[in-house]
Design a protein around this motif. Structure first.
Motif: not given
Length: 494
Positions: A184-187, A295-300, A406-413
């Motif tokens: 659940e941690r944001p990217g 969810r990936d960005v971290g805005v819940r 695939p279900n999440r992105r650990p990093q967004l950049d």
């Protein structure tokens, strides 16, 4: 000749007899009837099915815990009742060891070792705890009571309970092999971005899609509460969202300083593409069914978005871009999550439909098999190399896990695209892919390929196809040029 338990377990040692005697010596109390009823209610997992149904009424971790719990019970029950009991026969305690008022009317006749009830209880509680520690902690006393009730009613020895519980815990932990725990941690992103402080949404143009989530859950009031001074738009069915927003921004002639959106991934993707084109920062309230991007960005939730806009806190994140040529002109599309060619969009849609009633991993397998059965191979060139594929997946950023779901992105950049495709030029490729997916050996399979690259050119060799971006079907094309655009979108996030 059937194998036997080691001598200490087969003969029931002094610790077992001592603990059984201590339990039998407890004074008569209302707990006797309650434990007897609880023990019966857990027969064949009925109690846990009822608890799972109650948990499934709540979205998020509780629902995922219920589904994982049912899967864990299936594995634990099979291991304890169909395997261990057959391999290791053991007599149950004599009925006379406990007072008559505690005894079950119908005593089980199978092997005492191990306890299937304690295996199921431990499996369910452990699985729920893995997804929702709060719910798991609340269920722990119930699971312990079910396990102890088998000793209290005189149908199991204490070591039966202990080994059964170990089997249950192992079964629950084993589900992670095919069904990883959602992180659940944001990217992460190292790119902070400049964005104006938006007090009450002043000079913000916010698009609200009431149809993104549950029909009775209109996010309008949340938006008005967070940004009372914002101008609210609703999707016009006769106009594309991008066109509607672009027209409104031009009409206001520089008065719009930020865009806002309340909706699901499809709506967010449309508004994000306008934000990227115009250079405006984006504030979002997740209001759809899945909300992968939020969810990936971290805005819940709305408070997350409100706090970020009030402080002017923003980050720069990558976007995916695809240029479509060879159809009716040239088209350009941004995507915040994924793009795909072939049967992948149908596979995801079908999986999500089945997943409403069944666990995620079995739903994924069923969807995969159904789509692959009727899929047609695509002759293509991938970055100049000829290939025959069933489908091509392109993710905005590097996704995890590296299997085909695939279900999440650990990093967004990262500045990279996550490219995955399934080869069709290998004998029995579909069957081999399904087998590899089930056994989690895709990394060693010759039919599956995964690469992290900054760009991908796909040329179709047998006509035209439509590309799907963020769940929406795009225009026809013959050549598709995918690119990662680093920090193309500024988004409000603490």
């Amino acid at each position: 000749m059937a194998p036997h338990l080691p001598r200490p377990l087969r003969r029931v040692g002094l610790p077992d007899r001592h603990l059984m005697a201590r339990s039998a010596a407890l004074p008569h109390s209302p707990a006797d009837a309650a434990l007897r009823m609880l023990s019966r209610s857990a027969n064949k997992g009925h109690l846990w099915w009822a608890v799972a149904a109650a948990l499934a009424t709540r979205k998020g971790p509780a629902r995922r815990g219920a589904l994982r719990g049912i899967a864990a019970i299936a594995a634990a029950s099979a291991s304890a009742n169909l395997v261990a009991k057959e391999l290791f026969p053991r007599r149950r305690p004599a009925a006379e060891l406990v007072p008559e008022h505690r005894r079950l009317v119908k005593r089980p006749t199978s092997s005492s070792f191990p306890s299937g009830h304690s295996a199921s209880a431990a499996a369910f509680v452990t699985a729920v705890t893995m997804e929702s520690p709060t719910a798991g902690l609340a269920l722990l006393p119930l699971g312990a009571a079910v396990a102890y009730s088998r000793v209290h009613t005189g149908v199991h020895w204490p070591t039966d309970i202990g080994v059964g519980a170990l089997i249950g815990v192992a079964a629950a932990l084993g589900t992670r092999h095919w069904w990883p725990i959602r992180d659940e941690r944001p990217g992460r992103t190292a790119h902070r971005a400049e964005a104006p402080v938006m007090i009450d949404g002043q000079d913000m143009l916010a698009l609200v899609n009431p149809g993104s989530g549950d029909p009775g859950d209109d996010p309008t009031e949340e938006v008005r509460f967070a940004w009372p001074k914002a101008t609210i738009l609703y999707p016009d069915r006769g106009i594309d969202i991008r066109t509607q927003l672009t027209t409104e921004i031009a009409r206001r002639d520089g008065q719009v300083r930020a865009l806002g959106v309340a909706g699901g991934d499809g709506t967010v993707a449309a508004v994000a593409s306008v934000a990227a084109d115009t250079g405006l920062p984006l504030a979002l309230i997740p209001a759809g069914t899945l909300n992968h991007f939020a969810r990936d960005v971290g805005v819940r939730s709305m408070p997350d978005a409100d706090a970020a806009t009030e402080q002017g806190a923003a980050v720069g994140i990558d976007l995916g871009e695809v240029k479509i040529e060879g159809g009716a002109g040239t088209h350009h599309r941004w995507f915040v999550n994924t793009a795909s060619l072939g049967g992948y969009p149908e596979m995801v849609r079908l999986r999500e439909k089945i997943q409403q009633r069944h666990p995620k991993w079995p739903s994924a397998v069923v969807a995969m098999i159904r789509v692959l059965r009727r899929a047609r191979p695509l002759p293509v060139r991938l970055n100049g190399h000829s290939a025959l594929v069933w489908m091509v997946f392109v993710g905005n950023g590097t996704y995890a896990p590296k299997g085909f779901w695939p279900n999440r992105r650990p990093q967004l950049d990262t500045g990279l695209l996550d490219v995955r495709y399934l080869r069709a030029d290998v004998p029995y490729s579909r069957a081999r892919f399904v087998l590899a997916a089930i056994t989690k050996t895709l990394h060693a399979s010759h039919v599956y390929r995964q690469h992290d690259v900054p760009a991908l050119d796909v040329e179709l060799l047998d006509g035209h196809r439509r590309v799907a971006t963020d769940g929406e079907v795009g225009p026809l094309g013959r050549t598709f040029r995918f690119r990662s655009r680093p920090s193309a979108l500024t988004i409000y996030r603490l």
